[in-house]
Design an enzyme around this catalytic site. Structure first.
Site, PDB file in Angstrom:
ATOM      1  N   HIS A  10      -5.919   0.433   2.898  1.00 54.70           N
ATOM      2  CA  HIS A  10      -4.737   0.852   3.644  1.00 54.70           C
ATOM      3  C   HIS A  10      -4.489   2.364   3.547  1.00 54.70           C
ATOM      4  CE1 HIS A  10      -2.785  -2.602   5.401  1.00 54.70           C
ATOM      5  NE2 HIS A  10      -2.770  -3.288   4.282  1.00 54.70           N
TER       6      HIS A  10
ATOM      7  N   HIS B 232      -8.305  -4.092  -0.764  1.00 53.55           N
ATOM      8  CA  HIS B 232      -7.436  -4.210   0.415  1.00 53.55           C
ATOM      9  C   HIS B 232      -6.366  -3.115   0.410  1.00 53.55           C
ATOM     10  CE1 HIS B 232      -5.250  -6.435   3.639  1.00 53.55           C
ATOM     11  NE2 HIS B 232      -4.211  -5.846   3.074  1.00 53.55           N
ATOM     12  N   GLU B 233      -5.660  -2.993  -0.699  1.00 51.58           N
ATOM     13  CA  GLU B 233      -4.575  -1.998  -0.733  1.00 51.58           C
ATOM     14  C   GLU B 233      -5.134  -0.581  -0.622  1.00 51.58           C
ATOM     15  OE1 GLU B 233      -1.911  -3.295  -0.141  1.00 51.58           O
ATOM     16  OE2 GLU B 233      -2.418  -5.319  -0.777  1.00 51.58           O
TER      17      GLU B 233
ATOM     18  N   GLU C   8       0.809  -1.208   0.000  1.00 52.33           N
ATOM     19  CA  GLU C   8       0.000   0.000   0.000  1.00 52.33           C
ATOM     20  C   GLU C   8       0.846   1.263   0.000  1.00 52.33           C
ATOM     21  OE1 GLU C   8       0.230  -2.358   2.336  1.00 52.33           O
ATOM     22  OE2 GLU C   8       0.351  -1.523   4.346  1.00 52.33           O
TER      23      GLU C   8
ATOM     24  N   ASP D 227       8.562 -10.037  10.383  1.00 51.23           N
ATOM     25  CA  ASP D 227       7.886 -10.920   9.429  1.00 51.23           C
ATOM     26  C   ASP D 227       7.234 -12.119  10.126  1.00 51.23           C
ATOM     27  OD1 ASP D 227       8.713  -9.207   7.517  1.00 51.23           O
ATOM     28  OD2 ASP D 227      10.219 -10.523   6.623  1.00 51.23           O
TER      29      ASP D 227
ATOM     30  N   TYR E 164      -4.339 -10.473  10.275  1.00 47.66           N
ATOM     31  CA  TYR E 164      -5.334 -10.105   9.263  1.00 47.66           C
ATOM     32  C   TYR E 164      -6.748 -10.534   9.672  1.00 47.66           C
ATOM     33  CZ  TYR E 164      -1.551  -9.122   5.911  1.00 47.66           C
ATOM     34  OH  TYR E 164      -0.458  -8.590   5.273  1.00 47.66           O
TER      35      TYR E 164
END
Ligand code: ZN
Length: 645
Positions: free
Chosen positions: A329, A325-326, A301, A406, A414
């Site tokens: 953001h 979704h992006e 994003e 990560d 999510y």
């Protein structure tokens, strides 16, 4: 615009004046400086910076891109703010080769680079004295984690090299010497010099036209809103642009432009839907960059310029919820940003929730209900994968001490995060929740946020001392405890009624008819494939593949779901398609589970994994190979292998 700004601070008032389309902008607005949060839960263990002592407020890059050396080189000029008496500042550095650090007028400043940590890199401490600005002359290392250098063969056009960056979570310190912490928001600008035939794009508005000098071109970008530094992004390649709407457009290689533009035709509609839900879009343009196939993520994003995997191109817009979704953001993550990676769920859980709301507005409630049901499945799978209901990594507020951010990149952040927000929405009612959501974004615009801030905001605006509601929601249990709280709002059990009965029928030998399969949405197809028993007889998979062409499906999510079954069932006929899938794209979501599952099957799968990974590794991004290398499929990969053709 029927938007009501809820102002919670003087800073927000200034921002509102700067940003809102309704209010006239002051002539010379003061630079926006985002606050640094204090408190233990706002301390970023993934950065060496001590921003409460001295911080970076603005980064100005002047860099040349050298494809032959796989380096960027030039200067970073940092604007600083320090507490009285503080004479040094600590930055994050991962492998930078520093030539000199000076004041703005060229006086050398002493600096030290501390011990290197394999995850974090090293602290770079500069004795800036009273200087308010420092200039760092440096070169990035050829293996800089944020930068992927593609050979022409690794691109769609096959003619020009390509550079792309991926800063999240803590990779931008490998090419930008700054305080690489999401809690230290910075405005930034950049001058980027590239070979004249190529175009440089960045996650900021253009600042003037490119300047051509013999065989180079210099592009200028400027982001005047403070962003988390992981959101500074660059791509350089043979790029073309097409308008999609008044403020939306797509960049990609010329060979991909028609396909990409067709797939993205609904973008303007999505931006409008998102604004109705979350308040005005604050970043000016919303453009997208469709990348070469090695991009490791679905999308990133980056403000004003979402980076997208080309694997979302299915030919029928069936995977465009990725764009939702992006786009979401642009509010959750980019306006209000997790202050540390322990609160990654605030970025991703809220975005996953917001995505479903955009999808509902654009594609209707049935599709949205199906996404919620799929999300619950993914959440439950993530609970299993992360140690079960008592697994510490199934907490939303995750402990990442000594680990890479990560490690928090799972469906807990999510999908458990999204389920939490949906649970609150259903408990307080959509109208109240939506008013709160707009207020959350406007009240924390361009600011870092923590779980504690989130909970306090929910309590202030939605719980309002309602003890019964507090007990019912169990907010603290949601964020601090592992597993799934009993208060979770269930997914609609009927969302996939038709598909679920088809799954039952499949057990007795019946396949859905071809017209039924073709009528199904992507989510319905995915539900069907993921609900089948994992160990199917090879003949059953062959029948499915023959009926619907799954091993080579144009929709990559559907293809991935089938190939997952094929690996579990040791379905030999799918191996050529599997191999091809792993070689034409490097999206981590697809390649990591498939290669990991192959590698775990010593007899049948591991030889395939070894063969494919040796060929595929040069295509993949370091973010992807870092995990896959741990499987021990190939002997100690050299840096050369990383960039080999
Ligand atoms: Zn996301």
């Amino acid at each position: 615009m029927q938007f009501r700004l809820i102002i919670t601070s003087a800073a927000a008032l200034l921002l509102a004046a700067c940003q809102s389309g309704d209010a006239p902008a002051p002539k010379a607005a003061a630079p926006m400086i985002a606050p640094i949060l204090s408190g233990a839960d706002a301390v970023d263990i993934h950065s060496y910076a001590k921003p409460l002592d001295a911080r970076v407020t603005h980064v100005a890059l002047d860099l040349a891109v050298d494809f032959a050396a796989k380096r960027v080189a030039g200067t970073a000029t940092l604007d600083l703010q320090a507490k009285p008496g503080v004479k040094s500042i600590t930055l994050d550095d991962k492998g930078l080769e520093i030539a000199a650090i000076t004041t703005a007028d060229g006086n050398p400043l002493p600096y030290t680079v501390g011990a290197v940590d394999p995850i974090l890199g090293a602290p770079l401490t500069v004795e800036m004295g009273d200087a308010k600005q420092i200039v760092i002359r440096y070169t990035s290392a050829p293996d800089a984690g944020a930068l992927q250098w593609l050979t022409p063969e690794q691109t769609a056009g096959k003619k020009s090299p390509y550079l792309l960056s991926q800063g999240q979570a803590i990779e931008n310190r490998s090419w930008i010497p700054t305080q690489d912490s999401p809690g230290v928001r910075q405005t930034w600008e950049a001058k980027i010099t590239v070979p004249a035939a190529l175009t440089a794009v960045m996650s900021a508005p253009k600042a003037g036209e490119p300047v051509t000098k013999s065989d180079t071109r210099t592009f200028s970008y400027k982001m005047d809103k403070p962003v988390a530094p992981y959101l500074i992004a660059i791509a350089v390649g043979d790029l073309a642009f097409r308008e999609l709407g008044p403020r939306t457009g797509v960049w990609t290689e010329p060979a991909m432009l028609d396909k990409a533009a067709a797939e993205l035709a609904d973008t303007e509609k999505m931006v409008a839907a998102a604004e109705r839900l979350f308040g005005p879009y604050q970043w000016g343009r919303y453009d997208m960059l469709v990348l070469p196939p090695s991009f490791p993520f679905g999308g990133m994003e980056n403000p004003t310029l979402t980076f997208l995997t080309p694997t979302f191109i299915a030919g029928d817009k069936s995977l465009t919820s990725l764009i939702a979704h992006e786009l979401a953001h642009s509010w959750s993550g980019n306006l209000a940003t997790n202050a540390t990676w322990a609160d990654f769920w605030l970025n991703e859980g809220m975005t996953t929730y917001a995505t479903t709301r955009i999808v509902e507005a654009v594609y209707g409630p049935k599709v949205a209900a199906q996404q919620v049901a799929l999300g619950h499945d993914a959440m439950n799978a993530a609970i299993t994968d992360n140690g079960g209901a008592a697994g510490p990594d199934t907490r939303l507020h995750i402990d990442l001490k000594g680990r890479s951010p990560d490690d928090g990149l799972t469906d807990i952040a999510y999908e458990k995060g999204a389920a939490f927000l949906r649970t609150i929405e259903i408990a307080v009612g959509r109208e109240r929740f939506d008013a709160w959501l707009k207020g959350w974004f406007s009240g924390h615009m361009f600011e870092p946020v923590t779980t504690a801030i989130f909970l306090a905001d929910i309590r202030e605006h939605l719980i309002k001392n309602d003890a019964a509601l507090e007990t019912k929601l169990a907010l603290d249990t949601w964020v601090n405890d592992p597993g799934i709280p009993a208060s979770i709002a269930p997914a609609d059990a009927q969302a996939f009624a038709e598909v679920d009965s088809a799954v039952t029928a499949f057990k007795t030998g019946a396949l859905p008819s071809t017209p039924v399969w073709q009528r199904w949405t992507t989510d319905e197809k995915l539900r069907f494939l993921t609900k089948l028993d994992k160990k199917q007889p090879s003949a059953r998979l062959a029948a499915l593949d023959q009926a619907y062409g799954l091993a080579n499906a144009g929709n990559n999510e559907v293809r991935f779901a089938f190939l997952t079954l094929a690996v579990a069932a040791r379905h030999d006929p799918a191996v050529p398609a599997l191999e091809q899938f792993l070689l034409v794209q490097g999206r981590r979501k697809f390649v990591r589970p498939l290669i990991t599952a192959l590698a775990a099957d010593a007899e049948w799968g591991r030889p395939i994994a070894k063969r494919v990974y040796a060929k595929a590794r040069p295509l993949y991004h370091p973010v992807t190979t870092r995990d896959l290398d741990k499987l021990g499929l190939i002997a100690a990969p050299s840096q050369k292998a990383l960039t080999a053709k």
